[in-house]
Design a protein around this motif. Structure first.
Motif, PDB file in Angstrom:
ATOM      1  N   GLY A 158       0.835  -1.258  -0.107  1.00  0.00           N
ATOM      2  CA  GLY A 158       0.109  -0.072   0.100  1.00  0.00           C
ATOM      3  C   GLY A 158       0.553   1.370   0.111  1.00  0.00           C
ATOM      4  O   GLY A 158       0.280   2.327   0.419  1.00  0.00           O
ATOM      5  N   GLY A 159       2.121   1.150  -0.422  1.00  0.00           N
ATOM      6  CA  GLY A 159       2.968   2.494  -0.399  1.00  0.00           C
ATOM      7  C   GLY A 159       2.510   3.459  -1.561  1.00  0.00           C
ATOM      8  O   GLY A 159       1.919   3.021  -2.630  1.00  0.00           O
ATOM      9  N   GLU A 160       2.888   4.514  -1.233  1.00  0.00           N
ATOM     10  CA  GLU A 160       2.423   5.869  -1.966  1.00  0.00           C
ATOM     11  C   GLU A 160       3.527   6.405  -2.694  1.00  0.00           C
ATOM     12  O   GLU A 160       3.737   6.893  -3.601  1.00  0.00           O
ATOM     13  CB  GLU A 160       1.674   6.889  -1.223  1.00  0.00           C
ATOM     14  CG  GLU A 160       0.271   6.351  -0.938  1.00  0.00           C
ATOM     15  CD  GLU A 160      -0.611   7.390   0.024  1.00  0.00           C
ATOM     16  OE1 GLU A 160      -0.893   8.290  -0.550  1.00  0.00           O
ATOM     17  OE2 GLU A 160      -0.535   7.270   1.449  1.00  0.00           O
ATOM     18  N   TYR A 161       4.601   6.498  -1.846  1.00  0.00           N
ATOM     19  CA  TYR A 161       5.710   7.302  -1.994  1.00  0.00           C
ATOM     20  C   TYR A 161       6.993   6.301  -1.705  1.00  0.00           C
ATOM     21  O   TYR A 161       6.963   5.627  -0.912  1.00  0.00           O
ATOM     22  CB  TYR A 161       6.027   8.468  -1.080  1.00  0.00           C
ATOM     23  CG  TYR A 161       5.054   9.756  -1.432  1.00  0.00           C
ATOM     24  CD1 TYR A 161       5.409  10.921  -2.166  1.00  0.00           C
ATOM     25  CD2 TYR A 161       3.885   9.810  -0.904  1.00  0.00           C
ATOM     26  CE1 TYR A 161       4.606  11.939  -2.505  1.00  0.00           C
ATOM     27  CE2 TYR A 161       2.786  10.929  -1.465  1.00  0.00           C
ATOM     28  CZ  TYR A 161       3.418  12.118  -1.830  1.00  0.00           C
ATOM     29  OH  TYR A 161       2.516  12.837  -2.536  1.00  0.00           O
ATOM     30  N   CYS A 162       8.080   6.802  -2.321  1.00  0.00           N
ATOM     31  CA  CYS A 162       9.462   6.143  -1.837  1.00  0.00           C
ATOM     32  C   CYS A 162      10.520   7.296  -2.070  1.00  0.00           C
ATOM     33  O   CYS A 162      10.330   8.070  -3.253  1.00  0.00           O
ATOM     34  CB  CYS A 162       9.820   5.159  -2.747  1.00  0.00           C
ATOM     35  SG  CYS A 162      11.257   4.391  -2.205  1.00  0.00           S
ATOM     36  N   VAL A 163      11.528   7.731  -0.954  1.00  0.00           N
ATOM     37  CA  VAL A 163      12.474   8.558  -1.234  1.00  0.00           C
ATOM     38  C   VAL A 163      13.622   7.884  -1.371  1.00  0.00           C
ATOM     39  O   VAL A 163      14.056   6.829  -0.536  1.00  0.00           O
ATOM     40  CB  VAL A 163      12.772   9.427   0.134  1.00  0.00           C
ATOM     41  CG1 VAL A 163      13.714  10.270  -0.020  1.00  0.00           C
ATOM     42  CG2 VAL A 163      11.132   9.930   0.550  1.00  0.00           C
ATOM     43  N   ILE A 164      14.513   8.124  -2.494  1.00  0.00           N
ATOM     44  CA  ILE A 164      15.577   7.393  -2.795  1.00  0.00           C
ATOM     45  C   ILE A 164      16.846   8.251  -2.953  1.00  0.00           C
ATOM     46  O   ILE A 164      16.902   9.433  -3.426  1.00  0.00           O
ATOM     47  CB  ILE A 164      15.548   6.888  -4.343  1.00  0.00           C
ATOM     48  CG1 ILE A 164      14.268   5.905  -4.294  1.00  0.00           C
ATOM     49  CG2 ILE A 164      16.680   6.040  -4.727  1.00  0.00           C
ATOM     50  CD1 ILE A 164      13.974   5.214  -5.696  1.00  0.00           C
ATOM     51  N   GLU A 165      17.891   7.939  -2.170  1.00  0.00           N
ATOM     52  CA  GLU A 165      19.227   8.614  -2.003  1.00  0.00           C
ATOM     53  C   GLU A 165      19.826   8.190  -3.409  1.00  0.00           C
ATOM     54  O   GLU A 165      20.137   7.067  -3.500  1.00  0.00           O
ATOM     55  CB  GLU A 165      19.904   8.065  -0.782  1.00  0.00           C
ATOM     56  CG  GLU A 165      21.179   9.202  -0.569  1.00  0.00           C
ATOM     57  CD  GLU A 165      21.842   8.772   0.867  1.00  0.00           C
ATOM     58  OE1 GLU A 165      22.824   8.902   0.809  1.00  0.00           O
ATOM     59  OE2 GLU A 165      21.047   8.283   1.577  1.00  0.00           O
TER      60      GLU A 165
END
Length: 471
Positions: A158-165
């Motif tokens: 159910g994820g909406e966002y992902c922050v990727i370095e």
């Protein structure tokens, strides 16, 4: 998944022997049953090893040794992995964070804000990968297979966002190829990774590539690269939001900064907007990191007021200006600073609150930029009261030779400099040296729980080492 279906995603339609593929990698040592091995330019010698380890098909740019041929293997690798997992990136809102310093803290702050705002958000960073459970990261920007796998898992939960370095090497090696970023953040650019990029210009251009496929860029107005990066974004039809800890010309500016021993206060000012912020962090550079995270969150629809309320509860990232619970009359702090600029920033920040002596323990990594070693030695003796030189991750270099190169920058100083090649012994001596009111900074290792000597990684958790030494 059938090999024919996979290869069709990159335009290869002729497959004589169709086989099942359960894994894709560009590392011959990782190959196992049902593996498609992607062989990059110059790595053809590893095809035999890959097949021996279980690879049932090989993709290369040469088409040698019975491999399938494609023009750009790195871009193909990313496309294959995205297809394998059903293009999960297309169903998530992706945010990338790049820069020399502050990437991990900024990414962690942003994912913290989004999650506490009710938006299920994953985090892929150099310190941790947080998708469903928290996992220790092995590299800043993972390979395309692992990225797509984590995005697939996040989406399934159910994820909406992902922050990727996004590291410069990860960008240059097309590990993020094909991913469309709603927002891309730029923190700053100083000297780093020149062993790989060779020149600062190449390093800068690698970072700049990220902004060719983002809708909105959040850029540090105070960095000399701002104008160039801003132009690159706008040339590709993107929007720019700027932040600054100094200039009123930015879209968002930090004003009236007050720095205390355990927190910082400032006022964020924007067009018709004023909001007070409190950060329970040390290091003025974290003001910039919080600005970047806040502006990116604002671009995602989170109010500035909500960002302020959430960041009051944000604690330091592991290995970033992390104060250890030592129950001693002196403080022990672990930080990841491993470049001249980040070391200088850390020491200047701690100097403000150091009641007595500021003691620094650090080394430089082997097989990495040799030119920064003397510079870091000079910074150490200029900003610390006592310096312990030791090993970091020497890899296949002679540890003593690395230390000698650092020492070349300390000539003529009156600052006491002690050399202990063994890092554990150096920590033990530094702890014995520390007196009430001192601050001991263990710099360079940060979140890492290993030390690489030769080609092997040995367990080395500085938190645990300090605890055992003190007990």
């Amino acid at each position: 998944m059938k090999l024919s279906a996979l290869l069709c995603s990159i335009g290869i339609t002729e497959v004589e022997k169709d086989v099942e593929i359960g894994f894709i990698t560009d590392n011959s040592k990782e190959c196992k049953d049902e593996t498609l091995f992607v062989c990059h330019d110059g790595a053809e010698k590893y095809i035999t090893e890959a097949r021996k380890n279980g690879a049932v098909a090989v993709l290369s740019s040469s088409g040698k040794d019975g491999s399938f041929k494609t023009k750009e293997t790195r871009k193909a690798f990313s496309t294959l992995c995205r297809f394998f997992f059903g293009y999960p990136d297309k169903h998530l809102r992706l945010i990338a964070v790049t820069g020399t310093c502050g990437k991990t803290t900024t990414a962690s702050m942003l994912s913290f804000i989004l999650n506490l705002s009710g938006k299920k958000t994953g985090l892929i960073s150099s310190a941790v990968n947080r998708i469903s459970d928290e996992e220790e990261a092995k590299m800043t920007t993972p390979d395309p297979f692992l990225i797509s796998k984590m995005l697939h898992e996040l989406l399934s939960k159910g994820g909406e966002y992902c922050v990727i370095e996004a590291s410069s090497q990860g960008i240059e090696q097309e590990r993020l190829f094909g991913l469309e970023f709603e927002t891309a953040i730029f923190t700053n650019l100083t000297e780093d990774h020149l062993d790989y990029h060779k020149t600062k210009e190449n390093y800068k251009n690698a970072k700049k590539k990220l902004f060719s496929h983002c809708k909105t860029a959040v850029l540090n107005f105070d960095d000399p690269c701002f104008s160039e990066f801003s132009s690159a974004v706008k040339a590709n039809g993107g929007n720019v939001l700027s932040y600054s800890a100094k200039s009123d010309e930015a879209d968002f500016t930090a004003k009236n900064l007050s720095v205390f021993e355990d927190h910082m206060d400032y006022i964020l000012v924007s067009n018709a907007l004023i909001q007070r912020f409190r950060l329970n962090l040390r290091g003025e550079f974290n003001v910039e990191n919080s600005l970047a995270a806040t502006v990116a969150a604002f671009n995602c629809g989170i109010s500035i007021e909500n960002c302020s309320n959430i960041l009051k509860n944000f604690s330091s990232v592991k290995g970033r200006m992390e104060i250890l619970d030592t129950d001693t009359p002196f403080r022990v702090i672990i930080d990841y600073a491993h470049t001249p600029d980040s070391l200088r920033r850390s020491l200047l920040s701690l100097r403000r609150f150091c009641k007595k002596r500021l003691i620094l323990l650090f080394g430089c990594g082997g097989e990495r930029e040799k030119e920064k070693r003397a510079k870091m030695g000079l910074i150490a003796v200029n900003f610390a009261d006592v310096v312990f030189l030791t090993t970091d991750n020497p890899r296949n270099e002679n540890p003593r030779e690395i230390i000698d190169e650092i020492l070349s920058g300390t000539k003529g100083t009156k600052t006491p400099v002690f050399v202990r090649e063994n890092r554990k012994e150096a920590i033990a001596l530094a702890l014995k040296t520390a007196k009430p009111g001192d601050i001991l900074l263990l710099s360079g290792k940060g979140h890492e729980k290993f030390q690489q000597i030769g080609n092997e990684k040995f367990p080395f958790d500085e938190r645990e080492i300090v605890r055992k030494l003190l007990s």
